[in-house]
Design a protein around this motif. Structure first.
Motif, PDB file in Angstrom:
ATOM      1  N   ASN A 148       0.832  -1.212   0.000  1.00 47.06           N
ATOM      2  CA  ASN A 148       0.000   0.000   0.000  1.00 47.06           C
ATOM      3  C   ASN A 148       0.861   1.254   0.000  1.00 47.06           C
ATOM      4  O   ASN A 148       0.587   2.219  -0.713  1.00 47.06           O
ATOM      5  CB  ASN A 148      -0.940   0.014   1.210  1.00 47.06           C
ATOM      6  N   ARG A 149       1.918   1.249   0.803  1.00 47.16           N
ATOM      7  CA  ARG A 149       2.831   2.394   0.865  1.00 47.16           C
ATOM      8  C   ARG A 149       3.531   2.579  -0.488  1.00 47.16           C
ATOM      9  O   ARG A 149       3.673   3.697  -0.973  1.00 47.16           O
ATOM     10  CB  ARG A 149       3.847   2.172   1.984  1.00 47.16           C
ATOM     11  N   LEU A 150       3.950   1.475  -1.094  1.00 47.88           N
ATOM     12  CA  LEU A 150       4.601   1.539  -2.407  1.00 47.88           C
ATOM     13  C   LEU A 150       3.649   2.118  -3.453  1.00 47.88           C
ATOM     14  O   LEU A 150       4.051   2.930  -4.291  1.00 47.88           O
ATOM     15  CB  LEU A 150       5.084   0.146  -2.825  1.00 47.88           C
ATOM     16  N   GLN A 151       2.403   1.720  -3.386  1.00 49.08           N
ATOM     17  CA  GLN A 151       1.417   2.235  -4.336  1.00 49.08           C
ATOM     18  C   GLN A 151       1.271   3.757  -4.207  1.00 49.08           C
ATOM     19  O   GLN A 151       1.230   4.470  -5.210  1.00 49.08           O
ATOM     20  CB  GLN A 151       0.072   1.553  -4.120  1.00 49.08           C
ATOM     21  N   ARG A 152       1.222   4.258  -2.986  1.00 49.17           N
ATOM     22  CA  ARG A 152       1.111   5.705  -2.771  1.00 49.17           C
ATOM     23  C   ARG A 152       2.347   6.437  -3.316  1.00 49.17           C
ATOM     24  O   ARG A 152       2.237   7.494  -3.942  1.00 49.17           O
ATOM     25  CB  ARG A 152       0.913   6.023  -1.292  1.00 49.17           C
ATOM     26  N   ILE A 153       3.516   5.884  -3.083  1.00 54.94           N
ATOM     27  CA  ILE A 153       4.750   6.523  -3.553  1.00 54.94           C
ATOM     28  C   ILE A 153       4.807   6.516  -5.076  1.00 54.94           C
ATOM     29  O   ILE A 153       5.165   7.517  -5.695  1.00 54.94           O
ATOM     30  CB  ILE A 153       5.982   5.849  -2.918  1.00 54.94           C
ATOM     31  N   CYS A 154       4.452   5.391  -5.687  1.00 55.05           N
ATOM     32  CA  CYS A 154       4.444   5.324  -7.152  1.00 55.05           C
ATOM     33  C   CYS A 154       3.467   6.357  -7.721  1.00 55.05           C
ATOM     34  O   CYS A 154       3.755   7.011  -8.725  1.00 55.05           O
ATOM     35  CB  CYS A 154       4.075   3.923  -7.623  1.00 55.05           C
ATOM     36  N   HIS A 155       2.320   6.517  -7.069  1.00 55.58           N
ATOM     37  CA  HIS A 155       1.350   7.511  -7.518  1.00 55.58           C
ATOM     38  C   HIS A 155       1.949   8.916  -7.439  1.00 55.58           C
ATOM     39  O   HIS A 155       1.820   9.711  -8.375  1.00 55.58           O
ATOM     40  CB  HIS A 155       0.067   7.417  -6.684  1.00 55.58           C
ATOM     41  N   LEU A 156       2.612   9.233  -6.331  1.00 59.94           N
ATOM     42  CA  LEU A 156       3.232  10.556  -6.170  1.00 59.94           C
ATOM     43  C   LEU A 156       4.314  10.797  -7.226  1.00 59.94           C
ATOM     44  O   LEU A 156       4.503  11.920  -7.692  1.00 59.94           O
ATOM     45  CB  LEU A 156       3.835  10.704  -4.775  1.00 59.94           C
ATOM     46  N   LEU A 157       5.007   9.728  -7.605  1.00 59.66           N
ATOM     47  CA  LEU A 157       6.050   9.846  -8.628  1.00 59.66           C
ATOM     48  C   LEU A 157       5.471   9.826 -10.042  1.00 59.66           C
ATOM     49  O   LEU A 157       6.195  10.055 -11.012  1.00 59.66           O
ATOM     50  CB  LEU A 157       7.074   8.716  -8.467  1.00 59.66           C
ATOM     51  N   GLY A 158       4.181   9.503 -10.146  1.00 58.53           N
ATOM     52  CA  GLY A 158       3.558   9.418 -11.469  1.00 58.53           C
ATOM     53  C   GLY A 158       4.012   8.196 -12.238  1.00 58.53           C
ATOM     54  O   GLY A 158       4.080   8.198 -13.453  1.00 58.53           O
TER      55      GLY A 158
END
Length: 178
Positions: A148-158
């Motif tokens: 879940n944390r990885l998903q949020r970070i990937c989203h922030l990085l686009g």
């Protein structure tokens, strides 16, 4: 008694022939939606979609209207959400263009705000650390929290979420096509 408007309702590329306004919101008939989707038999084309997707009827209401043949009839009219859901289920070229426009609109409104280079570097390091933690963690609850944390970070990085099937594999085990 309300009357179906014989004039076209227009909004951008959407032009509908039979519309009734309910509380300031345009509601279209099956005929109007089918014509816009360019079905040979407009009502029948929409009816097929509705038979397969009865939940769409939730986005409609039945009104007693004076129709173009000057008779009072119960006519089902569709809220704009119903119109869009019908379009999403249609396979016409016009519907496909509508789906692409909706996807572009959604992306424009959910993509992350640009991050500074400094923040991008920090997020990239955090991303790498989480991926490393994912390869070592055996606990399902912990893995889900990290994912879940990885998903949020990937989203922030686009960026897209990395393929979890690659976790723990050595680079030499993969065939890369460049």
């Amino acid at each position: 008694m309300q009357e179906i408007q014989p004039i076209h309702f227009s909004c951008g590329d959407i032009q509908l022939s039979q519309v009734v306004m309910i509380d300031g919101v345009p509601h279209a008939t099956r005929q109007a939606i089918g014509e816009w989707l360019e079905y040979e038999e407009p009502r029948k084309g929409v009816a097929v979609i509705l038979d397969r997707n009865p939940f769409i009827e939730t986005y409609s209401t039945v009104l007693n209207l004076r129709t173009v043949d000057d008779k009072n009839r119960d006519v089902r009219v569709y809220h704009p959400q119903g119109f869009l859901l019908i379009c999403m289920e249609s396979q016409t070229e016009k519907a496909k263009r509508m789906k692409e426009a909706i996807a572009a609109f959604v992306w424009d409104h959910v993509k992350p705000a640009p991050v500074s280079i400094k923040d991008e570097i920090a997020l990239s390091r955090l991303q790498r650390n989480i991926i490393q933690d994912l390869t070592r963690t055996k606990d399902a609850f912990g893995r889900q929290a990290l994912a879940n944390r990885l998903q949020r970070i990937c989203h922030l990085l686009g960026e897209p979420l990395p393929d979890a099937g690659l976790l723990g594999k050595e680079a030499g085990q993969l065939a890369f096509n460049l």
